[in-house]
Write a protein that holds these residues in place. Sequence first.
Motif, short mmCIF file in Angstrom:
data_model
loop_
_atom_site.label_atom_id
_atom_site.label_comp_id
_atom_site.label_asym_id
_atom_site.label_seq_id
_atom_site.Cartn_x
_atom_site.Cartn_y
_atom_site.Cartn_z
N GLY A 26 4.45 -11.69 7.80
CA GLY A 26 4.99 -10.43 8.28
C GLY A 26 5.45 -9.47 7.20
O GLY A 26 6.16 -8.50 7.50
N ARG A 27 5.06 -9.73 5.95
CA ARG A 27 5.42 -8.82 4.86
C ARG A 27 4.17 -8.42 4.10
O ARG A 27 3.34 -9.27 3.73
CB ARG A 27 6.42 -9.47 3.89
N ALA A 28 4.04 -7.15 3.86
CA ALA A 28 2.97 -6.62 3.02
C ALA A 28 3.45 -6.63 1.58
O ALA A 28 4.59 -6.21 1.29
CB ALA A 28 2.60 -5.21 3.45
N ARG A 29 2.60 -7.08 0.69
CA ARG A 29 2.97 -7.16 -0.73
C ARG A 29 1.87 -6.54 -1.57
O ARG A 29 0.69 -6.69 -1.27
CB ARG A 29 3.17 -8.62 -1.16
N PHE A 30 2.29 -5.88 -2.64
CA PHE A 30 1.33 -5.37 -3.61
C PHE A 30 2.03 -5.22 -4.95
O PHE A 30 3.27 -5.27 -5.03
CB PHE A 30 0.74 -4.02 -3.16
N THR A 31 1.26 -5.07 -6.00
CA THR A 31 1.83 -4.82 -7.32
C THR A 31 1.42 -3.43 -7.77
O THR A 31 0.39 -2.89 -7.36
CB THR A 31 1.36 -5.85 -8.36
N VAL A 32 2.27 -2.86 -8.63
CA VAL A 32 2.01 -1.52 -9.13
C VAL A 32 2.51 -1.45 -10.57
O VAL A 32 3.49 -2.12 -10.93
CB VAL A 32 2.72 -0.46 -8.24
N ASP A 33 1.83 -0.69 -11.41
CA ASP A 33 2.31 -0.51 -12.78
C ASP A 33 3.74 -0.02 -12.74
O ASP A 33 4.08 0.89 -11.98
CB ASP A 33 1.43 0.50 -13.52
#
Length: 326
Positions: free
Chosen positions: A254-261
């Motif tokens: 139930g959690r969206a995750r992503f990485t970003v600079d």
Amino acid sequence: MNTIIRTDGLTKHYGRVHALDGLDLSVDEGQVHGFLGPNGAGKSTTIRILLGLARKTGGSATVFGQDPWHDAVQIHRRVAYVPGDVSVWPNLSGGEAIDFLARLRGARTKDTAYRTERERLTTAFQFDPRKKGRAYSKGNRQKVALIAAFAVPADLYILDEPTSGLDPLMEVVFRDEVQRIRRGGATVLLSSHILSEVELLCDRVSIIRAGRIVESGTLQELRHLTRTEVSFEAADASALAGIPGAHDGTLDDGRARFTVDSDDIPSVLPVLAQRSVAGLRIEPPSLEELFLRHYGDDLAALRAAEDAGSTGGGTRASRRAAIKES
């Protein structure tokens, strides 16, 4: 700000082995400077040169602006050193060993101020100074060196894996003492492979690999070199669409995750605010992630070699060669 430790192009060769291969290190006054790397990276060799216990092959090294090989006596008057593997005199009690080490650094062990400080430290480290050295465990031998170092004020503390053998409670006491001497204006070079210890204590970090510094700066500066993880509550993966600069998007529990600079975080936040996301979490990269940025390939090679060994593929020598070549 005065520079207490400085090396430029420092090299140390043992035959064909290049333990240090152009090491550039700078530690300023009043800093707790983390010196981070796995065993065999060159940390202890660097410290031996800084203490005048080993002679450099090339480059330069200074402590308080002096040459540690030629001016070791003057430098040692201002330095406290704790190694990672402490040996004590078997027939001296712990208290006698602490007092002897303190006298070597010029302490008057009969003075009330010294006795009071030694008593405070033995209580804090839960150390029994009455036992003979031969009866001490590794952790208690480590406490002898730590108490002797902290009981006598120094301008520079060189700590080489200082918490080796200590239990978690004593590690907390150690961190408290480092914070105390930092408040007093001392400089600390903390060599360690315990990432959490360095992250909690250090103002700056230098990462050493194969005898060279590969990264150096504050944790905030180093975090700009890698990505930050962002997560929020979401029903499906479509919530990740259209986020600028997003990498490695996933949906889990139930959690969206992503990485970003890390430098792109300010441009991402307005987009998330427009979407009124709930449960937003932003987690900057840990020191472990920064460390693995330089050593992750070594870990991958080790795992591959272990896998090959478990399936019978290759000899032990060939697996070692594969790790070395990586």
